[in-house]
Design a protein around this motif. Structure first.
Motif, PDB file in Angstrom:
ATOM      1  N   ALA A  15       7.548  22.934 -14.969  1.00 21.76           N
ATOM      2  CA  ALA A  15       8.996  22.732 -15.022  1.00 21.76           C
ATOM      3  C   ALA A  15       9.687  23.400 -13.736  1.00 21.76           C
ATOM      4  CB  ALA A  15       9.756  22.664 -16.254  1.00 21.76           C
ATOM      5  N   ASN A  16       9.129  24.260 -13.125  1.00 23.08           N
ATOM      6  CA  ASN A  16       9.595  24.981 -12.014  1.00 23.08           C
ATOM      7  C   ASN A  16       9.770  24.270 -10.948  1.00 23.08           C
ATOM      8  OD1 ASN A  16       6.714  25.137 -11.715  1.00 23.08           O
ATOM      9  ND2 ASN A  16       6.902  27.296 -10.850  1.00 23.08           N
ATOM     10  N   SER A  17       9.297  23.079 -10.706  1.00 25.47           N
ATOM     11  CA  SER A  17       9.389  22.399  -9.496  1.00 25.47           C
ATOM     12  C   SER A  17       9.076  20.897  -9.445  1.00 25.47           C
ATOM     13  CB  SER A  17       8.444  22.858  -8.333  1.00 25.47           C
ATOM     14  OG  SER A  17       6.995  22.599  -8.802  1.00 25.47           O
ATOM     15  N   GLY A  18       9.524  20.133  -8.782  1.00 25.61           N
ATOM     16  CA  GLY A  18       9.033  18.616  -8.589  1.00 25.61           C
ATOM     17  C   GLY A  18       9.584  17.756  -9.664  1.00 25.61           C
ATOM     18  N   ILE A  19       8.687  17.068 -10.320  1.00 20.15           N
ATOM     19  CA  ILE A  19       9.156  16.242 -11.385  1.00 20.15           C
ATOM     20  C   ILE A  19       9.593  16.891 -12.686  1.00 20.15           C
ATOM     21  CG2 ILE A  19       8.045  14.628 -13.178  1.00 20.15           C
ATOM     22  CD1 ILE A  19       6.501  13.234 -10.768  1.00 20.15           C
ATOM     23  N   GLY A  20       8.690  17.853 -13.086  1.00 22.59           N
ATOM     24  CA  GLY A  20       8.869  18.696 -14.144  1.00 22.59           C
ATOM     25  C   GLY A  20      10.322  19.485 -14.070  1.00 22.59           C
ATOM     26  N   ARG A  21      10.735  19.976 -13.011  1.00 26.95           N
ATOM     27  CA  ARG A  21      12.216  20.540 -12.691  1.00 26.95           C
ATOM     28  C   ARG A  21      13.021  19.312 -12.811  1.00 26.95           C
ATOM     29  NH1 ARG A  21      15.990  20.326  -8.686  1.00 26.95           N
ATOM     30  NH2 ARG A  21      17.367  22.298  -8.587  1.00 26.95           N
ATOM     31  N   ALA A  22      12.862  18.189 -12.577  1.00 24.80           N
ATOM     32  CA  ALA A  22      13.926  17.092 -12.662  1.00 24.80           C
ATOM     33  C   ALA A  22      14.115  16.818 -14.065  1.00 24.80           C
ATOM     34  CB  ALA A  22      13.587  15.949 -11.700  1.00 24.80           C
ATOM     35  N   VAL A  23      12.933  16.728 -14.772  1.00 22.14           N
ATOM     36  CA  VAL A  23      12.808  16.376 -16.170  1.00 22.14           C
ATOM     37  C   VAL A  23      13.578  17.356 -16.965  1.00 22.14           C
ATOM     38  CG1 VAL A  23      11.549  16.112 -18.198  1.00 22.14           C
ATOM     39  CG2 VAL A  23      10.977  14.791 -16.168  1.00 22.14           C
ATOM     40  N   ALA A  24      13.213  18.765 -16.885  1.00 17.39           N
ATOM     41  CA  ALA A  24      13.991  19.759 -17.572  1.00 17.39           C
ATOM     42  C   ALA A  24      15.397  19.579 -17.281  1.00 17.39           C
ATOM     43  CB  ALA A  24      13.272  21.035 -16.821  1.00 17.39           C
ATOM     44  N   VAL A  36      11.665  26.117 -19.846  1.00 16.89           N
ATOM     45  CA  VAL A  36      10.889  25.775 -18.599  1.00 16.89           C
ATOM     46  C   VAL A  36       9.523  26.458 -18.401  1.00 16.89           C
ATOM     47  CG1 VAL A  36      11.580  26.022 -16.054  1.00 16.89           C
ATOM     48  CG2 VAL A  36      13.460  25.756 -17.621  1.00 16.89           C
ATOM     49  N   ASN A  37       8.520  25.859 -18.861  1.00 17.87           N
ATOM     50  CA  ASN A  37       7.418  26.246 -18.584  1.00 17.87           C
ATOM     51  C   ASN A  37       6.696  26.504 -16.939  1.00 17.87           C
ATOM     52  OD1 ASN A  37       4.092  25.039 -18.021  1.00 17.87           O
ATOM     53  ND2 ASN A  37       4.292  27.038 -19.214  1.00 17.87           N
ATOM     54  N   TYR A  38       6.132  27.690 -16.691  1.00 15.10           N
ATOM     55  CA  TYR A  38       5.514  27.876 -15.316  1.00 15.10           C
ATOM     56  C   TYR A  38       4.356  28.544 -15.507  1.00 15.10           C
ATOM     57  CZ  TYR A  38       7.003  32.407 -15.593  1.00 15.10           C
ATOM     58  OH  TYR A  38       7.180  33.757 -15.839  1.00 15.10           O
ATOM     59  N   VAL A  39       3.280  28.388 -14.451  1.00 14.89           N
ATOM     60  CA  VAL A  39       2.259  29.340 -14.173  1.00 14.89           C
ATOM     61  C   VAL A  39       2.287  29.901 -13.096  1.00 14.89           C
ATOM     62  CG1 VAL A  39       0.826  27.580 -12.842  1.00 14.89           C
ATOM     63  CG2 VAL A  39      -0.076  29.241 -14.647  1.00 14.89           C
ATOM     64  N   SER A  40       3.187  29.647 -12.223  1.00 13.55           N
ATOM     65  CA  SER A  40       3.528  30.671 -10.840  1.00 13.55           C
ATOM     66  C   SER A  40       4.806  30.434 -10.470  1.00 13.55           C
ATOM     67  CB  SER A  40       2.670  30.160  -9.640  1.00 13.55           C
ATOM     68  OG  SER A  40       2.862  28.772  -9.370  1.00 13.55           O
ATOM     69  N   VAL A  48      15.677  27.337 -12.546  1.00 11.16           N
ATOM     70  CA  VAL A  48      16.062  26.201 -13.284  1.00 11.16           C
ATOM     71  C   VAL A  48      16.631  26.502 -14.542  1.00 11.16           C
ATOM     72  CG1 VAL A  48      14.521  24.062 -14.477  1.00 11.16           C
ATOM     73  CG2 VAL A  48      13.996  24.994 -12.031  1.00 11.16           C
ATOM     74  N   ALA A  49      16.056  27.510 -15.327  1.00  7.65           N
ATOM     75  CA  ALA A  49      16.564  27.697 -16.516  1.00  7.65           C
ATOM     76  C   ALA A  49      18.122  28.166 -16.342  1.00  7.65           C
ATOM     77  CB  ALA A  49      15.980  29.044 -17.251  1.00  7.65           C
ATOM     78  N   ALA A  50      18.480  28.903 -15.208  1.00  9.48           N
ATOM     79  CA  ALA A  50      19.986  29.281 -14.882  1.00  9.48           C
ATOM     80  C   ALA A  50      20.745  28.099 -14.773  1.00  9.48           C
ATOM     81  CB  ALA A  50      19.812  30.115 -13.681  1.00  9.48           C
ATOM     82  N   GLU A  51      20.211  27.052 -14.065  1.00  5.54           N
ATOM     83  CA  GLU A  51      20.909  25.986 -13.870  1.00  5.54           C
ATOM     84  C   GLU A  51      21.247  25.130 -15.194  1.00  5.54           C
ATOM     85  OE1 GLU A  51      20.845  21.898 -10.869  1.00  5.54           O
ATOM     86  OE2 GLU A  51      19.468  23.479 -10.650  1.00  5.54           O
TER      87      GLU A  51
END
Length: 267
Positions: A15-24, A36-40, A48-51
């Protein structure tokens, strides 16, 4: 966006970029607290979490490699510890390792299947375990919970040079349908979103230049590229009670790509 997910904590992988970010972000705007899950790139995940916190919701960033069983289980345990439970899980994390078939390495195959398919299995399994434990809370939602798998138009469109990716998404479709069939009596709804061409970093080469964009539009009858927000809005609908009688479907959000536009003028 209507506040339709209040009281329904959500977890979105990748969820830190792209489609995942938009969904979150879309889930947060709709009232959900969000993991908000991420691996890098932890800075991007925290942004994203702050937003989302800016919408008046709670949000945390948690690192986990979705292809690693222990890391997935640890992430879910931490999410449930913080939010009490989860009501929406979006299995979005995915990647590509493209190669002509005869040159594709076993590592490229395993990497894509591991994240795109096994990762969705591991996250869905952890989600179902929590949903079964908690059961239905009709004050919050008519369903016990919702799982959304991120598939692709390539669950049905073959893609030469991307056999590992297409195979993973075909697997996602049947994973989703089999799980939906199994847990429907528990009032757990399971669906997939199958995006077409979306403006994300993973496919920059397909839309960045005018010539590339023109070539891409030959595949899209609606004649525009999809935006990540298009997928976010679809996810909110599938997570909400507005879609309460919907389970076991792939929702294609593709501008008509699966209409096989090459046949519009013959074939």
């Amino acid at each position: 966006m209507p506040i339709v997910l209040e009281g329904q904590p959500a977890l979105v992988t990748g969820a830190n970029s792209g489609i995942g970010r938009a969904v979150a972000l879309a889930l947060g705007r709709a009232g959900a607290d969000v993991v908000v899950n991420y691996v890098s790139d932890p800075e991007a995940a925290e942004a994203v979490a702050a937003e989302i916190r800016g919408f008046g919701r709670r949000a945390i960033a948690l690192r986990a490699d979705v292809s690693d069983e222990q890391e997935v289980e640890t992430m879910f345990a931490e999410a449930i510890k913080v939010f009490g439970t989860l009501h929406v899980v979006v299995c979005n994390a995915g990647l590509q390792r493209d190669a002509p078939f005869h040159q594709m390495t076993l590592d490229q195959w395993h990497t894509v299947i591991g994240v795109n398919l096994t990762g969705q299995f591991l996250c869905a399994r952890s989600a179902v375990r929590e949903f079964v434990r908690r059961g239905v809370d009709e004050k919050v939602s008519t369903a016990a919970s919702k799982i959304i798998h991120m598939s692709s138009v390539h669950e049905m469109i073959p893609w030469a040079g991307h056999a590992n990716y297409a195979a993973s998404k075909g697997g996602v479709e049947m994973l989703m349908k089999s799980l939906a069939q199994e847990v429907a009596p528990l009032r757990i709804r399971v669906n997939a979103i199958a995006p077409g061409a979306i403006r994300t970093p993973i496919n920059t080469a397909a839309w960045q230049t005018p010539d590339a964009y023109a070539d891409l539009m030959k595949l899209v009858p609606y004649k525009r590229i999809g935006e990540p927000a298009d997928i976010g809005q679809a996810a909110v609908w599938l997570a909400s009670d507005a879609s309460d009688y919907v389970t076991g479907i792939s929702l294609f959000v593709d501008g008509g790509m699966t209409l096989f536009p090459g046949f519009a003028s013959g074939g």
